[in-house]
Design a protein around this motif. Sequence first.
Motif, PDB file in Angstrom:
ATOM      1  N   CYS A 201       0.835  -1.215   0.000  1.00 12.87           N
ATOM      2  CA  CYS A 201       0.000   0.000   0.000  1.00 12.87           C
ATOM      3  C   CYS A 201       0.865   1.259   0.000  1.00 12.87           C
ATOM      4  CB  CYS A 201      -0.916  -0.009   1.221  1.00 12.87           C
ATOM      5  SG  CYS A 201      -1.814   1.535   1.477  1.00 12.87           S
ATOM      6  N   PRO A 202       0.692   2.125  -1.016  1.00 13.40           N
ATOM      7  CA  PRO A 202       1.530   3.326  -1.084  1.00 13.40           C
ATOM      8  C   PRO A 202       1.341   4.236   0.123  1.00 13.40           C
ATOM      9  CG  PRO A 202      -0.256   3.449  -2.679  1.00 13.40           C
ATOM     10  CD  PRO A 202      -0.269   2.058  -2.131  1.00 13.40           C
TER      11      PRO A 202
ATOM     12  N   LEU B 149      -3.255   4.578   7.227  1.00 15.40           N
ATOM     13  CA  LEU B 149      -4.029   3.565   6.507  1.00 15.40           C
ATOM     14  C   LEU B 149      -3.263   2.249   6.368  1.00 15.40           C
ATOM     15  CD1 LEU B 149      -6.363   2.627   4.652  1.00 15.40           C
ATOM     16  CD2 LEU B 149      -5.183   3.724   2.750  1.00 15.40           C
TER      17      LEU B 149
ATOM     18  N   PRO C 122      -4.606  -1.469   4.716  1.00 14.82           N
ATOM     19  CA  PRO C 122      -5.762  -2.238   4.241  1.00 14.82           C
ATOM     20  C   PRO C 122      -6.026  -3.491   5.083  1.00 14.82           C
ATOM     21  CG  PRO C 122      -3.973  -2.168   2.602  1.00 14.82           C
ATOM     22  CD  PRO C 122      -3.627  -1.186   3.658  1.00 14.82           C
TER      23      PRO C 122
ATOM     24  N   CYS D 153      -6.347   6.863   1.201  1.00 17.02           N
ATOM     25  CA  CYS D 153      -6.297   5.850   0.139  1.00 17.02           C
ATOM     26  C   CYS D 153      -6.230   6.500  -1.247  1.00 17.02           C
ATOM     27  CB  CYS D 153      -7.537   4.974   0.246  1.00 17.02           C
ATOM     28  SG  CYS D 153      -7.694   3.785  -1.090  1.00 17.02           S
ATOM     29  N   THR D 154      -5.368   5.975  -2.110  1.00 15.86           N
ATOM     30  CA  THR D 154      -5.258   6.505  -3.472  1.00 15.86           C
ATOM     31  C   THR D 154      -6.078   5.679  -4.454  1.00 15.86           C
ATOM     32  OG1 THR D 154      -3.400   5.171  -4.221  1.00 15.86           O
ATOM     33  CG2 THR D 154      -2.860   7.128  -2.957  1.00 15.86           C
ATOM     34  N   SER D 155      -6.809   4.717  -3.957  1.00 14.18           N
ATOM     35  CA  SER D 155      -7.626   3.796  -4.768  1.00 14.18           C
ATOM     36  C   SER D 155      -6.785   3.096  -5.839  1.00 14.18           C
ATOM     37  CB  SER D 155      -8.834   4.514  -5.389  1.00 14.18           C
ATOM     38  OG  SER D 155      -8.440   5.339  -6.465  1.00 14.18           O
ATOM     39  N   CYS D 156      -5.539   2.780  -5.492  1.00 15.57           N
ATOM     40  CA  CYS D 156      -4.606   2.254  -6.485  1.00 15.57           C
ATOM     41  C   CYS D 156      -4.783   0.762  -6.757  1.00 15.57           C
ATOM     42  CB  CYS D 156      -3.184   2.518  -6.031  1.00 15.57           C
ATOM     43  SG  CYS D 156      -2.671   1.453  -4.661  1.00 15.57           S
ATOM     44  N   ASN D 157      -5.533   0.077  -5.911  1.00 17.66           N
ATOM     45  CA  ASN D 157      -5.784  -1.355  -6.101  1.00 17.66           C
ATOM     46  C   ASN D 157      -4.579  -2.253  -5.823  1.00 17.66           C
ATOM     47  OD1 ASN D 157      -8.423  -2.503  -6.778  1.00 17.66           O
ATOM     48  ND2 ASN D 157      -8.457  -0.962  -8.384  1.00 17.66           N
ATOM     49  N   ALA D 158      -3.513  -1.705  -5.266  1.00 18.90           N
ATOM     50  CA  ALA D 158      -2.353  -2.546  -4.963  1.00 18.90           C
ATOM     51  C   ALA D 158      -2.725  -3.612  -3.929  1.00 18.90           C
ATOM     52  CB  ALA D 158      -1.189  -1.701  -4.453  1.00 18.90           C
ATOM     53  N   CYS D 159      -3.554  -3.231  -2.965  1.00 20.37           N
ATOM     54  CA  CYS D 159      -3.943  -4.187  -1.929  1.00 20.37           C
ATOM     55  C   CYS D 159      -4.767  -5.320  -2.531  1.00 20.37           C
ATOM     56  CB  CYS D 159      -4.743  -3.480  -0.829  1.00 20.37           C
ATOM     57  SG  CYS D 159      -6.115  -2.478  -1.409  1.00 20.37           S
TER      58      CYS D 159
ATOM     59  N   LEU E 148     -10.329  -2.160  -0.684  1.00 20.27           N
ATOM     60  CA  LEU E 148     -10.661  -0.878  -1.293  1.00 20.27           C
ATOM     61  C   LEU E 148     -12.167  -0.638  -1.354  1.00 20.27           C
ATOM     62  CD1 LEU E 148     -10.053   1.690  -2.918  1.00 20.27           C
ATOM     63  CD2 LEU E 148      -9.622   0.262  -4.907  1.00 20.27           C
TER      64      LEU E 148
ATOM     65  N   ILE F  85     -13.327   0.784   1.873  1.00 20.24           N
ATOM     66  CA  ILE F  85     -12.885   2.176   2.011  1.00 20.24           C
ATOM     67  C   ILE F  85     -13.814   3.094   1.207  1.00 20.24           C
ATOM     68  CG2 ILE F  85     -11.010   3.788   1.476  1.00 20.24           C
ATOM     69  CD1 ILE F  85      -9.051   1.432   1.959  1.00 20.24           C
TER      70      ILE F  85
END
Lengths: 288, 441
Positions: free
Chosen positions: B319-320, B328, B330, B375-381, B392, B395
């Motif tokens: 998570c960035p 944060l 996840p 959260c940047t909603s980056c979907n990494a998690c 996500l 969140i």
Amino acid sequence: MVPLGLLTKWIGLTGPRNHNEITAIMENELKVPTMAALFAAGQQPEVLFWVGCAGSFDDRAKKITKAFVKILNKANVSFAVLGTEESCTGDPAKRAGNEFLFQMQAVTNIEVLNAYGVKKVVTACPHCFNTLKNEYPGLGGNYEVVHHTQFLKQLLEEGRITMEGGQYKGKRITFHDPCYLGRANNVYEAPRDLIRKLDAELVEMKNCKKRGLCCGAGGAQMFKEPEKGNKDVNIERTEQALDIKPDIIAAGCPFCNTMLTDGVKNKEKESSVVVMDIAELIARAEDL
Amino acid sequence: MDYIPNIVFAIILIAGIGFFVENIKKLSRNIKLGKSVDTSDNKPQRWKNMSRIALGQTKMVVRPIAGILHIIVYLGFIIINIEVLEIIMDGLFGTHRIFAFLGGFYSFLIGSFEILALLVIIAVVVFWIRRNLIKLGRFLNPEMDGWPKKDGNLILYIELVLMVLFLTMNAADYQLQQMDVAHYTKAGAFPVSMFIAPLFEEMSIASIILLERSAWWLHIVGILIFLNYLYYSKHLHILLAFPNTYFGKLRPKGQFDNLEAVTKEVRLMMDPSADPFAAPDGDAPLPEKFGASDVMDLKWVQLLNAYTCTECGRCTSECPANQTGKKLSPRKIMMDTRDRLEEVGKNIDTNKGAFVDDGKQLLGDYITHEELWACTSCNACVEACPVSIDPLSIIMDMRQYLVMEQSAAPSDLNNMMGNIENNGAPWPFNQMDRLNWSKES
Ligand code: SF4
Ligand code: SF4
């Protein structure tokens, strides 16, 4: 809201302004036809170029927009933009949690797009791309949506553009995967294929493709101060990029571009490393 | 009198399984507190995901060391459990090694179980070292303090003890077989425990039998305890990983749901023929709550996600926001959701089947605004999760509640949204200037 093109057609008005936009184009001037003008002239472009808010208003992103248009012009692609009839897709509102505002935007945009009978959309913004491609169909907007890197790759394959990569020979280029292009939509190869075609040396960061690290702008973060932490996300990502000593950091998203450009500045590396969009790389290769 | 062990065994078995069934019922009731969601689409893809991700563990090997060790423990446990079948039948019927008639195949089975048991012991020791000596970052986040850390170690201890008991039982059995003791029919191959057996050579037959019986009983009782421990542990994933990967998201990761309740309202607003001042008709349902502030507002798949979380922290380590020191995590989002869901479940239990407002909720009491807005909603998690969990989505649902029900967005975001509303862009530019770039040089 009634689309401008419909209105002018109904009242039998194809104003000289529109006419000018289609025909009277000087050398070196961008040819940017609007949907309204083409529609009034009874034409339908091959593809709609969705410029997006950043591409329309942000000084850095406008350069990407122009680079892409130059390529489109050179390849004689019949395209059009919505111009003043375009409005935010609603992506930042949706990611911020404002579903209401998002759907208002979406429904309004869909009305315009459908009225013009748009079939195919290309955009240089992965956020617009994702929203138009994935979230508009459920609200009545069904289009074939492609990212500009996919579109450019297609033009290349069809021989509509040729790329002389000479000036990138021996240059180390790394590609930063935009979250909304990569993980969100599984597009990893189109931008990389284009970089390879430029004769450059494609180098990968520690985190790339599926495990690419965000630039820090997504999820509406672009528009707010970050929460308290010990570092900004764009700095972390820029460090990853600088670790592999690239000459160019290639991006495929106006927001990533801004974040990484800021990161490079913060690291005082702007004299040796540039951040460029894939469209800019190609436009430059073609001396556009 | 001879039947006493059989009866005792049957009672323990029924109690163990009965208690487990009770817990599963509770689990499924709690999951059903979530809102309904249609998961009947694209069954072939769902089965494929389940077999690839849960059965085939494809996502585990993204991190090769942990992945391969995990596959060993996983295969070990599944395969050695075939032996449990024999143990149960022996226990009920008073037989000994009831499958011995399989001959060579039986020897092959027992031999492989033993080798797997040894591999499991090695893997478990390495896991323990990674958690406690090497101190991998992802096991040290604050949400792991207390029970989660203990839970992680406890599982390793139980697995170790079970494997040691299994091998001890076999070693004693093998020694008795060598001594031609009645009832201990010569059967099976013991590639690992044959090296333990010599330790027992000096002991009397009676002591070895006692040892063998004790190990046998402790092993099966241990398994029943472990089975019932699952409900209270992150180890629940060994069961729930299967349904969870089946029900996991199939659409592109970037595609978020369009809220239907909002669509209805938007259509109404955009419809020029609708009368905005019309009195709502009498039996119109209450306007739906937008977004989620507590577990009941989430969808049941999200609640299943929470129970399935293995607390492995792969999401958090990718998570960035977390990597750059934000609050944060996840994984914490999932753990909080499970903890709150358990709290709600207990509330329902003590109040005879109905939830009584306890003045608490997931938002605020467990998950803070600060976490949600980082959260940047980056979907990494989502990408990192080995069991298809989507932190996500939770969140985003909670952001929706904050924005649409409470107007509690950070002020910068309110400005951004105000701009979109007024001039169709997140910045204060006029929509009529949208094409100006084409005329600038
Ligand atoms: S989507 Fe949000 S929670 Fe998940 S990894 Fe990205 S920033 Fe972290
Ligand atoms: S959500 Fe998935 S990745 Fe994150 S801790 Fe739980 S199981 Fe691991």
